[in-house]
Write a protein that holds these residues in place. Structure first.
Motif, PDB file in Angstrom:
ATOM      1  N   TRP A  25     -28.320 -31.002 -19.356  1.00  0.00           N
ATOM      2  CA  TRP A  25     -27.297 -30.610 -20.333  1.00  0.00           C
ATOM      3  C   TRP A  25     -25.940 -30.550 -19.632  1.00  0.00           C
ATOM      4  CZ3 TRP A  25     -25.887 -30.502 -25.131  1.00  0.00           C
ATOM      5  CH2 TRP A  25     -24.885 -29.649 -25.572  1.00  0.00           C
ATOM      6  N   GLY A  26     -25.761 -29.602 -18.731  1.00  0.00           N
ATOM      7  CA  GLY A  26     -24.602 -29.562 -17.843  1.00  0.00           C
ATOM      8  C   GLY A  26     -23.259 -29.370 -18.505  1.00  0.00           C
ATOM      9  N   ARG A  27     -23.221 -28.777 -19.718  1.00  0.00           N
ATOM     10  CA  ARG A  27     -21.935 -28.632 -20.401  1.00  0.00           C
ATOM     11  C   ARG A  27     -21.618 -27.194 -20.807  1.00  0.00           C
ATOM     12  NH1 ARG A  27     -23.731 -33.677 -21.883  1.00  0.00           N
ATOM     13  NH2 ARG A  27     -24.917 -32.981 -23.694  1.00  0.00           N
ATOM     14  N   CYS A  28     -22.358 -26.233 -20.293  1.00  0.00           N
ATOM     15  CA  CYS A  28     -22.053 -24.838 -20.613  1.00  0.00           C
ATOM     16  C   CYS A  28     -20.678 -24.478 -20.058  1.00  0.00           C
ATOM     17  CB  CYS A  28     -23.120 -23.917 -20.034  1.00  0.00           C
ATOM     18  SG  CYS A  28     -24.749 -24.130 -20.808  1.00  0.00           S
ATOM     19  N   GLU A  29     -19.873 -23.799 -20.856  1.00  0.00           N
ATOM     20  CA  GLU A  29     -18.480 -23.537 -20.506  1.00  0.00           C
ATOM     21  C   GLU A  29     -18.320 -22.675 -19.259  1.00  0.00           C
ATOM     22  OE1 GLU A  29     -15.239 -24.170 -22.993  1.00  0.00           O
ATOM     23  OE2 GLU A  29     -16.541 -25.811 -22.362  1.00  0.00           O
ATOM     24  N   PHE A  30     -19.306 -21.823 -18.978  1.00  0.00           N
ATOM     25  CA  PHE A  30     -19.176 -20.883 -17.866  1.00  0.00           C
ATOM     26  C   PHE A  30     -19.791 -21.413 -16.572  1.00  0.00           C
ATOM     27  CE2 PHE A  30     -22.923 -19.851 -20.408  1.00  0.00           C
ATOM     28  CZ  PHE A  30     -23.933 -20.016 -19.468  1.00  0.00           C
ATOM     29  N   CYS A  31     -20.389 -22.592 -16.608  1.00  0.00           N
ATOM     30  CA  CYS A  31     -21.175 -23.092 -15.483  1.00  0.00           C
ATOM     31  C   CYS A  31     -20.356 -24.025 -14.594  1.00  0.00           C
ATOM     32  CB  CYS A  31     -22.421 -23.815 -15.993  1.00  0.00           C
ATOM     33  SG  CYS A  31     -23.500 -24.400 -14.671  1.00  0.00           S
ATOM     34  N   ALA A  32     -20.470 -23.819 -13.284  1.00  0.00           N
ATOM     35  CA  ALA A  32     -19.715 -24.627 -12.318  1.00  0.00           C
ATOM     36  C   ALA A  32     -20.566 -25.716 -11.691  1.00  0.00           C
ATOM     37  CB  ALA A  32     -19.146 -23.727 -11.225  1.00  0.00           C
ATOM     38  N   ILE A  33     -21.661 -26.081 -12.340  1.00  0.00           N
ATOM     39  CA  ILE A  33     -22.591 -27.027 -11.718  1.00  0.00           C
ATOM     40  C   ILE A  33     -21.941 -28.377 -11.437  1.00  0.00           C
ATOM     41  CG2 ILE A  33     -23.509 -27.778 -13.953  1.00  0.00           C
ATOM     42  CD1 ILE A  33     -26.175 -28.226 -12.590  1.00  0.00           C
ATOM     43  N   ASN A 144     -22.863 -17.963 -28.394  1.00  0.00           N
ATOM     44  CA  ASN A 144     -23.463 -19.178 -27.846  1.00  0.00           C
ATOM     45  C   ASN A 144     -22.578 -20.397 -28.094  1.00  0.00           C
ATOM     46  OD1 ASN A 144     -25.863 -18.578 -26.439  1.00  0.00           O
ATOM     47  ND2 ASN A 144     -26.959 -18.207 -28.347  1.00  0.00           N
ATOM     48  N   LYS A 145     -21.927 -20.435 -29.244  1.00  0.00           N
ATOM     49  CA  LYS A 145     -21.016 -21.546 -29.539  1.00  0.00           C
ATOM     50  C   LYS A 145     -19.847 -21.541 -28.561  1.00  0.00           C
ATOM     51  CE  LYS A 145     -19.744 -22.353 -33.773  1.00  0.00           C
ATOM     52  NZ  LYS A 145     -19.341 -22.117 -35.182  1.00  0.00           N
ATOM     53  N   ARG A 146     -19.327 -20.365 -28.259  1.00  0.00           N
ATOM     54  CA  ARG A 146     -18.220 -20.281 -27.298  1.00  0.00           C
ATOM     55  C   ARG A 146     -18.659 -20.749 -25.913  1.00  0.00           C
ATOM     56  NH1 ARG A 146     -17.116 -15.359 -29.771  1.00  0.00           N
ATOM     57  NH2 ARG A 146     -17.912 -14.105 -28.032  1.00  0.00           N
ATOM     58  N   TYR A 147     -19.892 -20.447 -25.564  1.00  0.00           N
ATOM     59  CA  TYR A 147     -20.407 -20.830 -24.250  1.00  0.00           C
ATOM     60  C   TYR A 147     -20.851 -22.296 -24.212  1.00  0.00           C
ATOM     61  CZ  TYR A 147     -20.913 -15.740 -23.589  1.00  0.00           C
ATOM     62  OH  TYR A 147     -20.699 -14.387 -23.491  1.00  0.00           O
ATOM     63  N   LYS A 148     -20.925 -22.920 -25.399  1.00  0.00           N
ATOM     64  CA  LYS A 148     -21.461 -24.288 -25.536  1.00  0.00           C
ATOM     65  C   LYS A 148     -22.913 -24.381 -25.056  1.00  0.00           C
ATOM     66  CE  LYS A 148     -17.264 -27.003 -25.882  1.00  0.00           C
ATOM     67  NZ  LYS A 148     -16.491 -28.155 -25.386  1.00  0.00           N
ATOM     68  N   GLY A 214     -12.796 -23.299 -11.592  1.00  0.00           N
ATOM     69  CA  GLY A 214     -13.105 -24.681 -11.924  1.00  0.00           C
ATOM     70  C   GLY A 214     -13.898 -24.885 -13.191  1.00  0.00           C
ATOM     71  N   THR A 215     -14.299 -23.802 -13.847  1.00  0.00           N
ATOM     72  CA  THR A 215     -15.093 -23.948 -15.067  1.00  0.00           C
ATOM     73  C   THR A 215     -14.188 -24.092 -16.285  1.00  0.00           C
ATOM     74  OG1 THR A 215     -15.229 -21.528 -15.253  1.00  0.00           O
ATOM     75  CG2 THR A 215     -17.048 -22.651 -14.167  1.00  0.00           C
ATOM     76  N   PRO A 216     -14.664 -24.776 -17.327  1.00  0.00           N
ATOM     77  CA  PRO A 216     -13.843 -24.931 -18.532  1.00  0.00           C
ATOM     78  C   PRO A 216     -13.407 -23.603 -19.139  1.00  0.00           C
ATOM     79  CG  PRO A 216     -15.706 -26.446 -18.575  1.00  0.00           C
ATOM     80  CD  PRO A 216     -15.923 -25.539 -17.405  1.00  0.00           C
ATOM     81  N   ILE A 217     -14.279 -22.601 -19.083  1.00  0.00           N
ATOM     82  CA  ILE A 217     -13.940 -21.333 -19.742  1.00  0.00           C
ATOM     83  C   ILE A 217     -12.810 -20.611 -19.005  1.00  0.00           C
ATOM     84  CG2 ILE A 217     -15.449 -19.615 -18.605  1.00  0.00           C
ATOM     85  CD1 ILE A 217     -16.379 -18.927 -21.546  1.00  0.00           C
ATOM     86  N   LEU A 218     -12.692 -20.834 -17.706  1.00  0.00           N
ATOM     87  CA  LEU A 218     -11.593 -20.239 -16.950  1.00  0.00           C
ATOM     88  C   LEU A 218     -10.255 -20.722 -17.489  1.00  0.00           C
ATOM     89  CD1 LEU A 218     -10.299 -18.738 -14.506  1.00  0.00           C
ATOM     90  CD2 LEU A 218     -10.619 -20.850 -13.216  1.00  0.00           C
TER      91      LEU A 218
END
Length: 230
Positions: A25-33, A144-148, A214-218
Protein backbone atom coordinates in the motif's frame (compact mmCIF):
# COMPACT_ATOMS: atom_id res chain seq x y z
CA UNK A 1 25.29 -7.11 11.45
CA UNK A 2 25.15 -10.24 13.62
CA UNK A 3 28.20 -9.44 15.73
CA UNK A 4 26.28 -9.32 19.01
CA UNK A 5 23.57 -11.92 18.35
CA UNK A 6 24.89 -14.45 20.85
CA UNK A 7 25.06 -11.91 23.68
CA UNK A 8 21.65 -10.40 22.83
CA UNK A 9 20.04 -13.85 22.72
CA UNK A 10 21.65 -14.81 26.04
CA UNK A 11 20.23 -11.67 27.66
CA UNK A 12 16.76 -12.24 26.23
CA UNK A 13 16.94 -9.27 23.87
CA UNK A 14 15.15 -8.80 20.55
CA UNK A 15 16.79 -10.28 17.45
CA UNK A 16 15.51 -8.79 14.21
CA UNK A 17 15.24 -10.31 10.75
CA UNK A 18 13.57 -9.30 7.49
CA UNK A 19 11.93 -11.10 4.60
CA UNK A 20 10.92 -8.13 2.45
CA UNK A 21 11.11 -4.37 2.14
CA UNK A 22 8.45 -1.82 1.31
CA UNK A 23 4.69 -2.00 1.51
CA UNK A 24 2.07 -3.06 -1.03
CA UNK A 25 0.00 0.00 0.00
CA UNK A 26 2.64 2.50 1.14
CA UNK A 27 0.43 5.60 1.05
CA UNK A 28 -0.54 6.23 4.67
CA UNK A 29 -0.11 9.94 5.39
CA UNK A 30 1.81 9.42 8.64
CA UNK A 31 4.22 6.76 7.35
CA UNK A 32 7.82 7.49 6.35
CA UNK A 33 8.40 4.16 4.62
CA UNK A 34 9.02 5.76 1.22
CA UNK A 35 12.03 7.57 2.70
CA UNK A 36 13.32 4.48 4.48
CA UNK A 37 14.16 2.71 1.22
CA UNK A 38 15.47 5.41 -1.14
CA UNK A 39 12.08 6.93 -2.05
CA UNK A 40 10.62 3.59 -3.10
CA UNK A 41 7.30 2.35 -1.73
CA UNK A 42 7.16 -0.82 -3.84
CA UNK A 43 7.07 -4.12 -1.98
CA UNK A 44 10.08 -6.31 -2.74
CA UNK A 45 10.46 -9.83 -1.38
CA UNK A 46 13.64 -11.57 -0.36
CA UNK A 47 14.03 -15.10 -1.70
CA UNK A 48 12.74 -17.88 0.52
CA UNK A 49 16.21 -19.45 0.34
CA UNK A 50 17.76 -16.31 1.85
CA UNK A 51 15.17 -16.26 4.63
CA UNK A 52 15.73 -19.94 5.42
CA UNK A 53 19.50 -19.47 5.48
CA UNK A 54 19.14 -16.63 7.94
CA UNK A 55 16.79 -18.62 10.17
CA UNK A 56 19.28 -21.49 10.15
CA UNK A 57 22.06 -19.10 11.15
CA UNK A 58 19.95 -17.59 13.94
CA UNK A 59 19.02 -21.08 15.15
CA UNK A 60 22.70 -21.92 15.41
CA UNK A 61 23.20 -18.79 17.49
CA UNK A 62 20.52 -19.99 19.91
CA UNK A 63 17.84 -17.54 18.82
CA UNK A 64 14.27 -18.75 19.49
CA UNK A 65 12.04 -15.75 18.72
CA UNK A 66 13.16 -13.45 15.89
CA UNK A 67 11.11 -10.32 15.18
CA UNK A 68 10.59 -9.59 11.49
CA UNK A 69 11.00 -5.91 10.69
CA UNK A 70 9.02 -6.05 7.43
CA UNK A 71 6.36 -3.37 7.24
CA UNK A 72 4.31 -5.80 5.15
CA UNK A 73 5.34 -9.44 5.58
CA UNK A 74 2.92 -10.84 2.97
CA UNK A 75 2.82 -8.07 0.38
CA UNK A 76 -0.21 -9.61 -1.43
CA UNK A 77 1.91 -12.66 -2.30
CA UNK A 78 -0.01 -15.37 -0.47
CA UNK A 79 1.46 -18.25 -2.46
CA UNK A 80 5.02 -17.22 -1.61
CA UNK A 81 4.12 -16.83 2.08
CA UNK A 82 2.51 -20.29 2.23
CA UNK A 83 5.50 -21.84 0.48
CA UNK A 84 7.84 -20.14 2.96
CA UNK A 85 5.81 -21.51 5.87
CA UNK A 86 5.98 -25.03 4.47
CA UNK A 87 9.74 -24.74 3.93
CA UNK A 88 10.29 -23.51 7.49
CA UNK A 89 8.32 -26.49 8.83
CA UNK A 90 10.23 -28.87 6.56
CA UNK A 91 13.56 -27.49 7.75
CA UNK A 92 12.44 -27.78 11.37
CA UNK A 93 11.61 -31.45 10.80
CA UNK A 94 15.03 -32.06 9.22
CA UNK A 95 16.83 -30.31 12.08
CA UNK A 96 18.20 -27.47 9.97
CA UNK A 97 16.11 -24.98 11.99
CA UNK A 98 15.42 -25.50 15.69
CA UNK A 99 11.93 -26.87 16.33
CA UNK A 100 11.00 -24.27 18.97
CA UNK A 101 11.79 -21.28 16.74
CA UNK A 102 8.80 -18.91 16.49
CA UNK A 103 8.08 -15.73 14.55
CA UNK A 104 6.70 -12.24 15.05
CA UNK A 105 5.60 -10.46 11.84
CA UNK A 106 3.76 -7.34 10.68
CA UNK A 107 0.79 -7.68 8.34
CA UNK A 108 -1.70 -5.33 6.77
CA UNK A 109 -5.41 -5.77 7.47
CA UNK A 110 -5.81 -6.43 3.74
CA UNK A 111 -3.73 -9.60 4.09
CA UNK A 112 -6.09 -10.95 6.76
CA UNK A 113 -9.46 -10.62 5.06
CA UNK A 114 -9.08 -12.46 1.75
CA UNK A 115 -10.29 -15.91 0.78
CA UNK A 116 -6.70 -17.12 1.20
CA UNK A 117 -6.03 -15.60 4.62
CA UNK A 118 -7.14 -18.47 6.84
CA UNK A 119 -5.18 -21.08 4.86
CA UNK A 120 -2.08 -18.84 4.87
CA UNK A 121 -2.26 -18.17 8.61
CA UNK A 122 -2.81 -21.85 9.32
CA UNK A 123 0.36 -22.70 7.39
CA UNK A 124 2.31 -19.97 9.19
CA UNK A 125 1.08 -21.12 12.59
CA UNK A 126 2.29 -24.66 11.84
CA UNK A 127 5.67 -23.14 10.99
CA UNK A 128 5.84 -21.29 14.31
CA UNK A 129 4.01 -17.99 13.89
CA UNK A 130 3.42 -16.68 17.42
CA UNK A 131 2.24 -13.08 16.99
CA UNK A 132 1.16 -10.56 14.36
CA UNK A 133 1.32 -6.78 14.52
CA UNK A 134 -1.52 -5.07 12.65
CA UNK A 135 -1.99 -1.33 12.20
CA UNK A 136 -5.70 -0.72 12.75
CA UNK A 137 -4.89 2.93 13.62
CA UNK A 138 -8.44 4.16 14.16
CA UNK A 139 -12.05 3.18 14.71
CA UNK A 140 -13.22 6.46 13.19
CA UNK A 141 -14.11 6.62 9.50
CA UNK A 142 -13.07 10.26 9.11
CA UNK A 143 -9.82 9.76 10.98
CA UNK A 144 -8.88 6.83 8.74
CA UNK A 145 -9.65 8.99 5.70
CA UNK A 146 -7.27 11.66 6.97
CA UNK A 147 -4.58 9.04 7.46
CA UNK A 148 -5.31 7.53 4.02
CA UNK A 149 -5.65 4.13 5.63
CA UNK A 150 -7.24 1.63 3.21
CA UNK A 151 -8.82 -0.44 5.99
CA UNK A 152 -12.39 0.13 7.15
CA UNK A 153 -13.88 -0.70 10.53
CA UNK A 154 -15.66 -3.83 9.29
CA UNK A 155 -12.42 -5.09 7.75
CA UNK A 156 -10.56 -4.62 11.02
CA UNK A 157 -13.27 -6.51 12.88
CA UNK A 158 -13.13 -9.34 10.35
CA UNK A 159 -9.34 -9.60 10.69
CA UNK A 160 -9.51 -9.71 14.49
CA UNK A 161 -12.21 -12.38 14.36
CA UNK A 162 -10.00 -14.59 12.20
CA UNK A 163 -6.94 -14.17 14.44
CA UNK A 164 -8.99 -15.10 17.50
CA UNK A 165 -10.49 -18.08 15.68
CA UNK A 166 -7.00 -19.39 14.88
CA UNK A 167 -5.72 -18.52 18.38
CA UNK A 168 -2.94 -16.29 17.03
CA UNK A 169 -1.67 -13.54 19.33
CA UNK A 170 -1.72 -10.01 17.94
CA UNK A 171 -0.40 -6.56 18.74
CA UNK A 172 -2.29 -3.44 17.68
CA UNK A 173 -1.17 -0.14 16.22
CA UNK A 174 -3.78 2.45 17.19
CA UNK A 175 -3.70 6.25 16.91
CA UNK A 176 -6.35 7.61 19.25
CA UNK A 177 -5.44 11.31 19.02
CA UNK A 178 -4.43 13.67 16.23
CA UNK A 179 -4.50 17.49 16.00
CA UNK A 180 -7.62 17.56 13.79
CA UNK A 181 -9.83 15.10 15.65
CA UNK A 182 -13.09 16.04 17.34
CA UNK A 183 -15.21 14.62 20.15
CA UNK A 184 -17.37 12.58 17.77
CA UNK A 185 -14.30 10.81 16.44
CA UNK A 186 -13.06 10.18 19.97
CA UNK A 187 -16.41 8.57 20.81
CA UNK A 188 -16.22 6.45 17.63
CA UNK A 189 -12.78 5.23 18.67
CA UNK A 190 -13.94 4.31 22.16
CA UNK A 191 -17.01 2.52 20.80
CA UNK A 192 -14.84 0.61 18.32
CA UNK A 193 -12.46 -0.52 21.06
CA UNK A 194 -15.36 -2.05 22.98
CA UNK A 195 -16.95 -3.50 19.83
CA UNK A 196 -13.65 -5.11 18.83
CA UNK A 197 -13.14 -6.40 22.39
CA UNK A 198 -9.87 -4.54 22.66
CA UNK A 199 -10.70 -2.81 25.97
CA UNK A 200 -8.76 -5.51 27.86
CA UNK A 201 -6.04 -5.98 25.25
CA UNK A 202 -2.49 -5.23 26.37
CA UNK A 203 -1.69 -2.96 23.40
CA UNK A 204 -1.65 0.73 24.25
CA UNK A 205 -4.77 2.13 22.62
CA UNK A 206 -4.45 5.81 23.59
CA UNK A 207 -1.41 6.86 21.56
CA UNK A 208 -1.19 10.20 19.80
CA UNK A 209 -0.17 10.61 16.17
CA UNK A 210 3.62 10.70 15.83
CA UNK A 211 4.73 13.26 13.26
CA UNK A 212 7.78 12.09 11.33
CA UNK A 213 9.95 14.27 9.05
CA UNK A 214 9.29 13.87 5.35
CA UNK A 215 5.78 12.47 5.67
CA UNK A 216 2.83 13.94 3.76
CA UNK A 217 0.94 14.68 6.97
CA UNK A 218 3.81 16.81 8.27
CA UNK A 219 3.55 19.18 5.31
CA UNK A 220 -0.23 19.44 5.74
CA UNK A 221 0.12 20.33 9.41
CA UNK A 222 2.74 22.96 8.60
CA UNK A 223 0.37 24.54 6.06
CA UNK A 224 -2.43 24.56 8.65
CA UNK A 225 -0.18 26.01 11.40
CA UNK A 226 -0.87 22.99 13.59
CA UNK A 227 2.75 22.48 14.60
CA UNK A 228 4.69 24.37 17.24
CA UNK A 229 8.49 24.18 17.41
CA UNK A 230 10.80 21.91 15.47
Amino acid sequence: SREYVTEIAKRGGIIRAEGSRGCAWGRCEFCAIQYKYCNSINWRKFSNERILNELEMLSNYGVVSPYYTDEDFVGNNFERTCELARLILKNKCSGRIRKDLNLYVDMRIASLITNYSEAMLTELKKAGLREIFIGIESGSKEQNKRYKKPSAINKSLKALTLLRKLDISFDIGFIMFDPEMNIDELIENINFIYLAQLDTHDSRMTKKLRIEPGTPILNKYIEKNLLVGK
